[in-house]
Design a protein around this motif. Structure first.
Motif, PDB file in Angstrom:
ATOM      1  N   ASP A 169      45.110  12.294  -9.983  1.00  0.00           N
ATOM      2  CA  ASP A 169      45.234  12.812 -11.340  1.00  0.00           C
ATOM      3  C   ASP A 169      45.064  11.728 -12.401  1.00  0.00           C
ATOM      4  OD1 ASP A 169      45.588  14.702 -13.314  1.00  0.00           O
ATOM      5  OD2 ASP A 169      47.765  14.483 -13.337  1.00  0.00           O
ATOM      6  N   HIS A 170      43.823  11.346 -12.617  1.00  0.00           N
ATOM      7  CA  HIS A 170      43.484  10.437 -13.707  1.00  0.00           C
ATOM      8  C   HIS A 170      42.040  10.706 -14.115  1.00  0.00           C
ATOM      9  CE1 HIS A 170      42.571   6.719 -15.913  1.00  0.00           C
ATOM     10  NE2 HIS A 170      43.865   6.724 -16.187  1.00  0.00           N
ATOM     11  N   PRO A 171      41.724  10.655 -15.420  1.00  0.00           N
ATOM     12  CA  PRO A 171      40.365  10.990 -15.865  1.00  0.00           C
ATOM     13  C   PRO A 171      39.271  10.115 -15.263  1.00  0.00           C
ATOM     14  CG  PRO A 171      41.880  10.943 -17.718  1.00  0.00           C
ATOM     15  CD  PRO A 171      42.627  10.414 -16.549  1.00  0.00           C
ATOM     16  N   SER A 172      39.623   8.940 -14.773  1.00  0.00           N
ATOM     17  CA  SER A 172      38.600   8.043 -14.240  1.00  0.00           C
ATOM     18  C   SER A 172      38.064   8.481 -12.880  1.00  0.00           C
ATOM     19  CB  SER A 172      39.142   6.608 -14.144  1.00  0.00           C
ATOM     20  OG  SER A 172      40.240   6.558 -13.265  1.00  0.00           O
ATOM     21  N   ASP A 173      38.740   9.437 -12.228  1.00  0.00           N
ATOM     22  CA  ASP A 173      38.240   9.950 -10.946  1.00  0.00           C
ATOM     23  C   ASP A 173      37.842  11.409 -11.119  1.00  0.00           C
ATOM     24  OD1 ASP A 173      37.474  10.293  -8.368  1.00  0.00           O
ATOM     25  OD2 ASP A 173      39.449   9.988  -7.467  1.00  0.00           O
ATOM     26  N   LYS A 174      36.628  11.630 -11.601  1.00  0.00           N
ATOM     27  CA  LYS A 174      36.110  12.969 -11.858  1.00  0.00           C
ATOM     28  C   LYS A 174      35.455  13.532 -10.598  1.00  0.00           C
ATOM     29  CE  LYS A 174      34.055  13.213 -15.991  1.00  0.00           C
ATOM     30  NZ  LYS A 174      33.259  12.816 -17.197  1.00  0.00           N
ATOM     31  N   ALA A 175      35.435  14.851 -10.490  1.00  0.00           N
ATOM     32  CA  ALA A 175      34.881  15.505  -9.302  1.00  0.00           C
ATOM     33  C   ALA A 175      34.373  16.886  -9.671  1.00  0.00           C
ATOM     34  CB  ALA A 175      35.954  15.610  -8.214  1.00  0.00           C
ATOM     35  N   THR A 176      33.604  17.485  -8.779  1.00  0.00           N
ATOM     36  CA  THR A 176      33.202  18.880  -8.937  1.00  0.00           C
ATOM     37  C   THR A 176      34.260  19.786  -8.298  1.00  0.00           C
ATOM     38  OG1 THR A 176      31.859  18.705  -6.931  1.00  0.00           O
ATOM     39  CG2 THR A 176      30.747  18.346  -9.041  1.00  0.00           C
ATOM     40  N   TYR A 177      34.194  21.083  -8.621  1.00  0.00           N
ATOM     41  CA  TYR A 177      35.264  22.007  -8.210  1.00  0.00           C
ATOM     42  C   TYR A 177      34.714  23.350  -7.755  1.00  0.00           C
ATOM     43  CZ  TYR A 177      38.918  19.161 -10.442  1.00  0.00           C
ATOM     44  OH  TYR A 177      39.785  18.149 -10.783  1.00  0.00           O
ATOM     45  N   ASP A 178      35.353  23.903  -6.720  1.00  0.00           N
ATOM     46  CA  ASP A 178      35.285  25.320  -6.401  1.00  0.00           C
ATOM     47  C   ASP A 178      36.714  25.839  -6.429  1.00  0.00           C
ATOM     48  OD1 ASP A 178      32.535  26.174  -5.833  1.00  0.00           O
ATOM     49  OD2 ASP A 178      32.596  24.661  -4.249  1.00  0.00           O
ATOM     50  N   GLN A 211      32.651  24.693 -10.865  1.00  0.00           N
ATOM     51  CA  GLN A 211      32.292  23.678 -11.859  1.00  0.00           C
ATOM     52  C   GLN A 211      31.393  22.665 -11.157  1.00  0.00           C
ATOM     53  OE1 GLN A 211      31.197  22.097 -14.519  1.00  0.00           O
ATOM     54  NE2 GLN A 211      33.050  22.781 -15.598  1.00  0.00           N
ATOM     55  N   ASN A 212      30.103  22.684 -11.475  1.00  0.00           N
ATOM     56  CA  ASN A 212      29.143  21.868 -10.728  1.00  0.00           C
ATOM     57  C   ASN A 212      28.868  20.508 -11.366  1.00  0.00           C
ATOM     58  OD1 ASN A 212      27.650  22.672 -12.938  1.00  0.00           O
ATOM     59  ND2 ASN A 212      25.868  23.357 -11.769  1.00  0.00           N
ATOM     60  N   LYS A 213      29.602  20.189 -12.446  1.00  0.00           N
ATOM     61  CA  LYS A 213      29.502  18.872 -13.060  1.00  0.00           C
ATOM     62  C   LYS A 213      30.850  18.164 -12.956  1.00  0.00           C
ATOM     63  CE  LYS A 213      25.248  19.427 -14.456  1.00  0.00           C
ATOM     64  NZ  LYS A 213      24.137  18.699 -13.797  1.00  0.00           N
ATOM     65  N   PRO A 214      30.832  16.828 -12.863  1.00  0.00           N
ATOM     66  CA  PRO A 214      32.099  16.099 -12.717  1.00  0.00           C
ATOM     67  C   PRO A 214      33.106  16.461 -13.808  1.00  0.00           C
ATOM     68  CG  PRO A 214      30.250  14.629 -12.335  1.00  0.00           C
ATOM     69  CD  PRO A 214      29.660  15.926 -12.833  1.00  0.00           C
ATOM     70  N   SER A 330      34.138  10.891 -20.426  1.00  0.00           N
ATOM     71  CA  SER A 330      35.601  10.839 -20.400  1.00  0.00           C
ATOM     72  C   SER A 330      36.083   9.408 -20.561  1.00  0.00           C
ATOM     73  CB  SER A 330      36.121  11.415 -19.080  1.00  0.00           C
ATOM     74  OG  SER A 330      35.694  12.752 -18.909  1.00  0.00           O
ATOM     75  N   LEU A 331      37.313   9.280 -21.011  1.00  0.00           N
ATOM     76  CA  LEU A 331      37.865   7.943 -21.231  1.00  0.00           C
ATOM     77  C   LEU A 331      38.104   7.211 -19.909  1.00  0.00           C
ATOM     78  CD1 LEU A 331      40.943   8.846 -20.506  1.00  0.00           C
ATOM     79  CD2 LEU A 331      41.105   9.298 -22.947  1.00  0.00           C
ATOM     80  N   LYS A 332      38.016   5.894 -19.948  1.00  0.00           N
ATOM     81  CA  LYS A 332      38.300   5.086 -18.759  1.00  0.00           C
ATOM     82  C   LYS A 332      39.797   4.990 -18.525  1.00  0.00           C
ATOM     83  CE  LYS A 332      34.272   2.024 -18.292  1.00  0.00           C
ATOM     84  NZ  LYS A 332      33.777   0.612 -18.419  1.00  0.00           N
ATOM     85  N   LYS A 333      40.536   4.745 -19.601  1.00  0.00           N
ATOM     86  CA  LYS A 333      41.989   4.707 -19.558  1.00  0.00           C
ATOM     87  C   LYS A 333      42.519   5.484 -20.751  1.00  0.00           C
ATOM     88  CE  LYS A 333      42.390   0.449 -16.904  1.00  0.00           C
ATOM     89  NZ  LYS A 333      42.994  -0.902 -16.787  1.00  0.00           N
ATOM     90  N   GLU A 425      24.027   8.353 -22.787  1.00  0.00           N
ATOM     91  CA  GLU A 425      24.194   7.013 -22.199  1.00  0.00           C
ATOM     92  C   GLU A 425      25.217   7.022 -21.073  1.00  0.00           C
ATOM     93  OE1 GLU A 425      23.648   2.608 -22.381  1.00  0.00           O
ATOM     94  OE2 GLU A 425      22.475   4.356 -22.995  1.00  0.00           O
ATOM     95  N   HIS A 426      26.284   7.791 -21.221  1.00  0.00           N
ATOM     96  CA  HIS A 426      27.370   7.814 -20.228  1.00  0.00           C
ATOM     97  C   HIS A 426      27.597   9.219 -19.668  1.00  0.00           C
ATOM     98  CE1 HIS A 426      28.712   3.657 -20.892  1.00  0.00           C
ATOM     99  NE2 HIS A 426      28.410   3.848 -22.156  1.00  0.00           N
ATOM    100  N   ALA A 427      26.540   9.987 -19.523  1.00  0.00           N
ATOM    101  CA  ALA A 427      26.662  11.377 -19.099  1.00  0.00           C
ATOM    102  C   ALA A 427      27.453  11.532 -17.804  1.00  0.00           C
ATOM    103  CB  ALA A 427      25.281  11.994 -18.931  1.00  0.00           C
ATOM    104  N   TYR A 428      28.464  12.413 -17.840  1.00  0.00           N
ATOM    105  CA  TYR A 428      29.298  12.777 -16.683  1.00  0.00           C
ATOM    106  C   TYR A 428      30.082  11.582 -16.126  1.00  0.00           C
ATOM    107  CZ  TYR A 428      26.047  16.613 -17.195  1.00  0.00           C
ATOM    108  OH  TYR A 428      25.276  17.621 -17.730  1.00  0.00           O
ATOM    109  N   GLY A 429      30.248  10.561 -16.944  1.00  0.00           N
ATOM    110  CA  GLY A 429      30.966   9.371 -16.499  1.00  0.00           C
ATOM    111  C   GLY A 429      32.164   9.068 -17.372  1.00  0.00           C
ATOM    112  N   ASN A 430      32.542   7.808 -17.397  1.00  0.00           N
ATOM    113  CA  ASN A 430      33.706   7.338 -18.151  1.00  0.00           C
ATOM    114  C   ASN A 430      33.305   6.138 -18.987  1.00  0.00           C
ATOM    115  OD1 ASN A 430      34.717   8.464 -15.363  1.00  0.00           O
ATOM    116  ND2 ASN A 430      36.437   8.694 -16.763  1.00  0.00           N
ATOM    117  N   ALA A 431      34.002   5.952 -20.091  1.00  0.00           N
ATOM    118  CA  ALA A 431      33.690   4.827 -20.966  1.00  0.00           C
ATOM    119  C   ALA A 431      34.929   4.449 -21.771  1.00  0.00           C
ATOM    120  CB  ALA A 431      32.534   5.168 -21.891  1.00  0.00           C
ATOM    121  N   SER A 432      34.875   3.252 -22.348  1.00  0.00           N
ATOM    122  CA  SER A 432      35.985   2.714 -23.127  1.00  0.00           C
ATOM    123  C   SER A 432      35.575   2.520 -24.582  1.00  0.00           C
ATOM    124  CB  SER A 432      36.427   1.372 -22.549  1.00  0.00           C
ATOM    125  OG  SER A 432      35.396   0.397 -22.723  1.00  0.00           O
TER     126      SER A 432
END
Length: 501
Positions: A169-178, A211-214, A330-333, A425-432
């Motif tokens: 449970d942290h935004p830095s570990d994104k995943a897809t969902y069923d 949800q097919n995107k992180p 999404s945010l890194k921290k 630039e940071h699609a479907y990822g994390n950034a600070s």
């Protein structure tokens, strides 16, 4: 903020480690926290999740939830054990098909010891069977599972997953969902993404969402109740799914008059932020007593209170802007919260200008003039506000003011190129915040450290000249309140109340 408590079960797990062969001596437990200074025990170390498959059954009358979570991950270190964040009662855990030992630790940790230690880089399938009554569970003095007259809702920030599925449970570990949920006939289950199928059998109907995107864990949502569901497609081709509890009473009309404009607003925001990043858009308004809205990915959560004074399109703009700023990127921290809330608030400023209810500069002038130099508002640093001030007004308002200052510094051409280019630039990822500064410098060709330091990290009121705008008013000058202001404030005020519980 939280102390690590060694429970008897942890000591038992530690004794199991003594039986590990000498060849596995380098294996060690994954950290009980992912390393976020705001929330030391949120998330976990040692693995990265790629997909959650949640198969659930929920009885609204009793609030009983049964589930099987299948989690696909890969180890990032040699692991002897690892944690998941979870509160409900677990009956069985399997790791790569074999039964695993497990115990609960601290207030929300599920500690799992696989039968065989896991080498770094190993694909892992974790199956957790569980049940419980989410409304009876609490951690750190709060509960984020919201009961309604006909069901329940999982939607909160910065945590909500613990009450309905085990997770990292942290935004830095994104995943897809069923997410597949069986509920009694006549009741519906709503989640993120697109509805893949419905099937009825023996008095129960199963709704399966994908949800097919992180997606960050706190952006995952579940709503169970009796809804009126509307479907449409935006002019730009985005499928829209909205849902309204059938017992919203006097708030029903205003809620629909606001949320039904989702497709229009998604297309409008796309002109600023680039193509909509997900397979569907929409929102839902359950009959809850909370006062906030939340940008749950592709299916925004709105409280009925957001519409108690009439329609409020501004809050819809805010939450839909998050689909790019917060959900896609999404945010890194958690200290990087400005990247979420500052830009969603600035989207409201842009909408205000679009609607002729106050320009972005008029709103900037109003924020600047409304807070004298000795106002504690200026002591909050939007670039790193601290856990206790994470959803403070300053993160939203001073955060948007910083964006207006950036616009004045780099000029409109570079500014709008930054707004649109950042999600790509940071699609479907994390950034600070630091990542954003570097990107803005690259696009604009200007050094921006001083500007970011002044507006995001200076614990005092910046001089008007720091905004590079002659219209930023002098101290003591009265500025008329823009027509849009109260609705802009209502959007983030309720949001922060919810997050603060």
């Amino acid at each position: 903020m939280h102390r690590r408590i060694i429970a008897p079960g942890v000591l038992a797990a530690a004794s199991l480690l003594l039986a590990i062969p000498a060849s596995a001596a380098s294996y060690s437990p994954g950290a009980p926290g992912i390393g976020d200074p705001y929330y030391p025990y949120y998330g976990n170390g040692g693995y990265d999740v790629s997909h959650y498959d949640l198969r659930l059954r929920y009885q609204p009358k009793t609030d009983e939830l049964q589930g099987t979570a299948t989690i696909l991950a890969k180890t990032t270190q040699d692991l002897s054990s690892f944690d998941l964040d979870f509160l409900l009662d677990v009956s069985e855990v399997r790791v790569n098909g074999a039964k695993a030992a497990f115990t609960h630790s601290q207030q929300h940790e599920l500690v799992i010891t696989p039968k065989t230690p896991l080498a770094k880089g190993t694909p892992v399938t974790v199956v957790v069977r569980y049940s419980g009554v989410p409304s009876t569970k609490s951690a750190y003095g709060f509960n984020t599972w919201h009961r309604t007259p006909d069901g329940a809702v999982a939607a909160d920030e910065p945590e909500a997953a613990w009450w309905w599925f085990p997770s990292n449970d942290h935004p830095s570990d994104k995943a897809t969902y069923d997410v597949s949920v069986a509920v009694p006939d006549g009741t519906q289950a709503i989640s993120n993404g697109t509805l893949q199928s419905t099937a009825s059998q023996r008095g129960w109907t199963r709704y399966s969402w994908r949800q097919n995107k992180p997606q960050a864990t706190y952006l995952s949502t579940l709503a169970i109740g009796k809804f009126d569901i509307t479907t449409s497609t935006s002019e730009g081709g985005v499928p829209v799914v909205n849902a309204y509890s059938k017992d919203l009473g006097d708030n029903d009309g205003a809620a629909r008059a606001s949320v039904e404009r989702t497709g229009e607003i998604v297309d409008w925001l796309s002109d600023y932020f680039g193509p909509y990043p997900f397979s569907s858009a929409g929102g839902y308004v359950p009959n809850t007593t909370t006062g906030y809205a939340l940008e749950t990915q592709s299916r925004v959560y709105y409280s009925p209170k957001q519409f108690a004074k009439g329609s409020n399109v501004s809050v819809v703009v805010h939450e839909l802007a998050h689909q790019w700023y917060g959900d896609d990127v999404s945010l890194k921290k958690w200290k990087d919260i400005w990247l979420n809330e500052g830009f969603a608030t600035y989207a409201q400023w842009l909408w205000s200008e679009h609607e002729g209810e106050g320009t972005t500069q008029e709103l900037a002038d109003y924020v600047y003039a409304s807070h004298p130099a000795d106002d504690p508002f200026w002591t909050v640093e939007p670039g790193d506000p601290g856990a206790d001030k994470q959803f403070d007004d300053a993160v939203y308002d001073r955060g948007a003011l910083a964006i207006q200052a950036l616009r004045k510094e780099v000029g409109d051409d570079a500014f709008f190129a930054i707004l649109k280019g950042w999600p790509k630039e940071h699609a479907y990822g994390n950034a600070s915040v630091a990542d954003f500064q570097r990107y803005a410098e690259k696009v604009s060709g200007k050094p921006l450290a001083a500007l970011f330091g002044t507006w995001l990290f200076q614990p005092s009121k910046p001089a008007a000249s720091a905004g590079r705008a002659a219209s930023l008013v002098k101290a003591g000058t009265a500025v008329a309140q823009p027509k849009s202001w109260k609705k802009i404030e209502a959007a983030h005020g309720g949001h922060s109340d919810g997050a603060a519980r």
